[in-house]
Enzyme design. Structure first.
Site: not given
Ligand code: PDD
Length: 296
Positions: A38, A156, A212
């Site tokens: 996702y 992800k 991530l």
């Molecule tokens: N989550 N680490 C994890 C485990 C995450 O789930 C996320 C983001 C991030 C930050 O990544 P980014 O800058 O690309 O949003 C780091 C999203 C927002 C979610 O699961 O809703």
């Protein structure tokens, strides 16, 4: 009382419809195994922020788990824009969060990846809930935990049970995030990347299979360059988090937020103890400027 479900516009396998009407097979491997990828992309003023970076990560994630990317960049963009325009027309909300999910698709239950399977594509958009003024001005509280998730945090994946359990640790303590350590070193939080400030420099953990690759990881490097803030990715021992001058978290929906309390202890030193610091302030401003220039 059961939560009220939103009725926002969605896309499912070629059709645009309200999310309440979207149905997938109970045998979809996303449902059975969490076998999918996702992404979550922010939208400001009706335009997608860092869209190409989100698409590149989606593409890498799909390749890692051997699902062919079902759409070209142009097709993804067209679908995202149509959903954004629909929600804007319905609710008048120019700031949104687009969610994209690709699962391996429906098949008889068997762990082995089936051949010639058609991926399920699901997308939706919702109004963005940006951090509150209270969170930005006073910072947020986090708790810590051992990183008990699997060893492929770089993917992800829609299999988010580890992250759900980690997030609940903080929810149970009335905190916003759970900052995690693996073998004594910082990895990330349940849904955010984590940063510390030492002697004016912004430090984050190195890119690895345990973390991530958040879209804000490279974005913050660019913003630091613009602001003249030193930026370094290197292993961060737990003690360096607890003794940091500032701690920040970033994500698509949190943007950049100051962490002012960890496990009940105030973060920082001297007059700024327990308060958002200057590096946060500069990165927050730079982030707001970037929204204007990095959205399409
Ligand atoms: N989550 N680490 C994890 C485990 C995450 O789930 C996320 C983001 C991030 C930050 O990544 P980014 O800058 O690309 O949003 C780091 C999203 C927002 C979610 O699961 O809703």
């Amino acid at each position: 009382m059961a939560p009220t479900l939103p009725d926002t516009p969605c896309y499912l396998n070629g059709e645009y419809l309200p999310v309440s009407e979207a149905k997938v097979s109970a045998l979809d491997r996303g449902f059975i195994f969490g076998d999918g990828i996702y992404d979550v992309a922010p939208v400001y003023g009706g335009r997608l922020f860092r869209f190409d970076e989100h698409m590149a990560r989606l593409d890498r994630g799909l390749a890692k788990i051997r699902i062919p990317n079902p759409h070209t960049r142009e097709q993804w963009l067209e679908r995202c824009r149509r959903l954004v325009a629909t929600l804007m027309a319905q609710k008048g909300t120019p700031d949104q969060v687009v969610y994209i999910q690709v699962t391996r698709g429906p098949a008889p239950r068997d762990h082995v990846m089936p051949e010639s399977i058609v991926p399920t594509v699901f997308m939706m958009t919702n109004p963005m809930k940006p951090p509150t003024a209270e969170q930005r001005h006073h910072g947020v509280a986090c708790v810590t935990a051992r990183d008990f998730r699997w060893e492929r945090g770089d993917i992800k994946s829609t299999s988010l049970l580890g992250n759900v359990l980690a997030r609940q640790v903080s929810a149970d303590h009335g905190a916003l995030e759970t900052i995690m350590f693996r073998d004594g070193f910082l990895t990330e939080a349940s849904g955010s990347n984590v940063w510390v400030v030492h002697e004016g420099a912004l430090l984050g953990p190195p890119k690895s299979e345990h973390v991530l690759e958040g879209i804000r990881v490279d974005l913050l490097r660019e913003l630091c360059e613009d602001c003249g803030i030193a930026y370094n990715l290197r292993p961060i021992p737990e003690a360096d988090v607890r003794s940091a001058d500032e701690v920040l978290i970033t994500s698509a929906t949190k943007e950049v937020l100051p962490v002012t309390k960890i496990d009940g202890e105030a973060v920082g030193h001297g007059a700024l103890r327990g308060k958002p610091g200057p590096v946060y302030g500069r990165l927050y401003e730079a982030y707001q400027r970037a929204k204007q220039t990095m959205s399409i």
